[in-house]
Write a protein that holds these residues in place. Sequence first.
Motif, mmCIF file in Angstrom:
data_model
loop_
_atom_site.group_PDB
_atom_site.id
_atom_site.type_symbol
_atom_site.label_atom_id
_atom_site.label_comp_id
_atom_site.label_asym_id
_atom_site.label_seq_id
_atom_site.Cartn_x
_atom_site.Cartn_y
_atom_site.Cartn_z
ATOM 1 N N ALA A 92 5.181 7.740 -17.267
ATOM 2 C CA ALA A 92 5.548 8.680 -16.203
ATOM 3 C C ALA A 92 4.309 9.216 -15.490
ATOM 4 N N SER A 93 3.234 9.474 -16.237
ATOM 5 C CA SER A 93 1.991 9.966 -15.623
ATOM 6 C C SER A 93 1.361 8.895 -14.755
ATOM 7 N N LEU A 94 1.380 7.668 -15.241
ATOM 8 C CA LEU A 94 0.851 6.555 -14.466
ATOM 9 C C LEU A 94 1.654 6.372 -13.183
ATOM 10 N N GLN A 95 2.960 6.395 -13.295
ATOM 11 C CA GLN A 95 3.806 6.207 -12.121
ATOM 12 C C GLN A 95 3.629 7.336 -11.110
ATOM 13 N N ALA A 96 3.350 8.549 -11.599
ATOM 14 C CA ALA A 96 3.118 9.672 -10.689
ATOM 15 C C ALA A 96 1.850 9.446 -9.874
ATOM 16 N N GLN A 97 0.802 8.917 -10.513
ATOM 17 C CA GLN A 97 -0.430 8.624 -9.772
ATOM 18 C C GLN A 97 -0.189 7.533 -8.732
ATOM 19 N N VAL A 98 0.550 6.507 -9.122
ATOM 20 C CA VAL A 98 0.859 5.430 -8.186
ATOM 21 C C VAL A 98 1.667 5.982 -7.003
ATOM 22 N N LYS A 99 2.639 6.834 -7.283
ATOM 23 C CA LYS A 99 3.475 7.400 -6.217
ATOM 24 C C LYS A 99 2.639 8.217 -5.228
ATOM 25 N N ASP A 100 1.684 8.994 -5.742
ATOM 26 C CA ASP A 100 0.836 9.785 -4.853
ATOM 27 C C ASP A 100 0.093 8.886 -3.865
ATOM 28 N N VAL A 101 -0.390 7.760 -4.366
ATOM 29 C CA VAL A 101 -1.113 6.827 -3.496
ATOM 30 C C VAL A 101 -0.154 6.182 -2.500
ATOM 31 N N ARG A 102 0.999 5.748 -2.986
ATOM 32 C CA ARG A 102 1.961 5.104 -2.079
ATOM 33 C C ARG A 102 2.422 6.074 -0.990
ATOM 34 N N GLY A 117 -1.317 -4.354 -4.209
ATOM 35 C CA GLY A 117 -0.164 -4.732 -5.005
ATOM 36 C C GLY A 117 -0.411 -4.555 -6.485
ATOM 37 N N ASP A 118 -1.681 -4.490 -6.877
ATOM 38 C CA ASP A 118 -2.072 -4.307 -8.277
ATOM 39 C C ASP A 118 -2.335 -2.841 -8.594
ATOM 40 N N LEU A 119 -1.800 -1.935 -7.813
ATOM 41 C CA LEU A 119 -2.153 -0.519 -7.910
ATOM 42 C C LEU A 119 -1.871 0.067 -9.292
ATOM 43 N N GLY A 120 -0.763 -0.301 -9.889
ATOM 44 C CA GLY A 120 -0.438 0.239 -11.202
ATOM 45 C C GLY A 120 -1.495 -0.089 -12.241
ATOM 46 N N ARG A 121 -1.997 -1.288 -12.222
ATOM 47 C CA ARG A 121 -3.033 -1.679 -13.176
ATOM 48 C C ARG A 121 -4.360 -1.018 -12.838
ATOM 49 N N ARG A 122 -4.648 -0.898 -11.564
ATOM 50 C CA ARG A 122 -5.869 -0.198 -11.164
ATOM 51 C C ARG A 122 -5.862 1.231 -11.697
ATOM 52 N N LYS A 123 -4.725 1.898 -11.524
ATOM 53 C CA LYS A 123 -4.635 3.292 -11.949
ATOM 54 C C LYS A 123 -4.720 3.409 -13.471
ATOM 55 N N LEU A 124 -4.048 2.529 -14.183
ATOM 56 C CA LEU A 124 -4.127 2.575 -15.640
ATOM 57 C C LEU A 124 -5.549 2.295 -16.097
ATOM 58 N N ASN A 125 -6.191 1.329 -15.461
ATOM 59 C CA ASN A 125 -7.584 1.009 -15.772
ATOM 60 C C ASN A 125 -8.456 2.258 -15.642
ATOM 61 N N SER A 126 -8.281 2.972 -14.534
ATOM 62 C CA SER A 126 -9.090 4.161 -14.283
ATOM 63 C C SER A 126 -8.742 5.300 -15.239
ATOM 64 N N MET A 127 -7.466 5.459 -15.537
ATOM 65 C CA MET A 127 -7.055 6.532 -16.441
ATOM 66 C C MET A 127 -7.624 6.322 -17.845
ATOM 67 N N GLU A 186 -10.271 1.840 0.303
ATOM 68 C CA GLU A 186 -11.147 1.042 -0.540
ATOM 69 C C GLU A 186 -10.803 1.094 -2.027
ATOM 70 N N GLN A 187 -10.308 2.240 -2.491
ATOM 71 C CA GLN A 187 -10.098 2.392 -3.917
ATOM 72 C C GLN A 187 -8.671 2.740 -4.302
ATOM 73 N N GLY A 188 -7.781 2.897 -3.340
ATOM 74 C CA GLY A 188 -6.426 3.279 -3.680
ATOM 75 C C GLY A 188 -6.378 4.658 -4.299
ATOM 76 N N VAL A 189 -7.162 5.590 -3.732
ATOM 77 C CA VAL A 189 -7.238 6.965 -4.237
ATOM 78 C C VAL A 189 -6.527 7.878 -3.252
ATOM 79 N N ALA A 190 -5.544 8.630 -3.742
ATOM 80 C CA ALA A 190 -4.841 9.586 -2.900
ATOM 81 C C ALA A 190 -5.710 10.826 -2.693
ATOM 82 N N PRO A 191 -5.476 11.576 -1.619
ATOM 83 C CA PRO A 191 -6.287 12.773 -1.374
ATOM 84 C C PRO A 191 -6.337 13.727 -2.563
ATOM 85 N N GLY A 192 -5.218 13.884 -3.263
ATOM 86 C CA GLY A 192 -5.187 14.784 -4.403
ATOM 87 C C GLY A 192 -5.918 14.270 -5.626
ATOM 88 N N GLN A 193 -6.395 13.018 -5.558
ATOM 89 C CA GLN A 193 -7.105 12.407 -6.686
ATOM 90 C C GLN A 193 -8.617 12.351 -6.458
#
Length: 231
Positions: A60-70, A87-97, A143-150
Amino acid sequence: MHRRTQPRPQSRTAQDRTPRRTALAVSAALLAAAPLLTACGGDAHPGAAAVVGGERIDVASLQAQVKDVRDAQAASPESAQLVASTGDLGRRKLNSMIFDRIVERVARDHGVTADRAELQRTRTAFVRQSGGEDRLATALLQEQGVAPGQIDDVVRRNVLLGKIAEKVGADDSPEGQKKLTDVFTAASKDLGVDVNPRYGAWDDTQIQLASATAPWLRQVSGAPDAVGAGA
């Protein structure tokens, strides 16, 4: 390919710049990842995308980060292109987390901290060198798939990485890079990163999901000295 906006953190001496440049390349290289896998709920840790040092990273935390970016991408005039390129955003976010938790462990082990004033100075430098808050946010989203809140998470990661590199005496040379890699590899192994197999497997040696396409740490001679430098 988007032209990159490259904020350059302030530095006072060549010695100060070395760990910062290394840290920024480290952060940028995290973005390489394999295709997105959105399923969840491994047998060992149902509802967890990963467990790091006994602490869960919930799906759920991972999906919330992905949603913020989307959501941020959807508000952009280049929405379709941004979504297609991440398209690989979920893995990018998990990698970073996961990586952020390893950074925190290494920082704690080496007595490295980042206070509010340091974080604010660094973010202010990024904003100024990007040409404004909006341009920084746009560059990081593209460039990094980072939402403003991140953005604050990116700032903290870079401050800690720069100070860790300085603490262990790592520079841009192959020897310096290996020294830094060894420190993070040891911490990764000690934490025992356990990734839900639906998202892949963690590689302690590369400090990233095993299916990622580029190493987290690379020689950075001549590399862009920027938050937005992509892998």
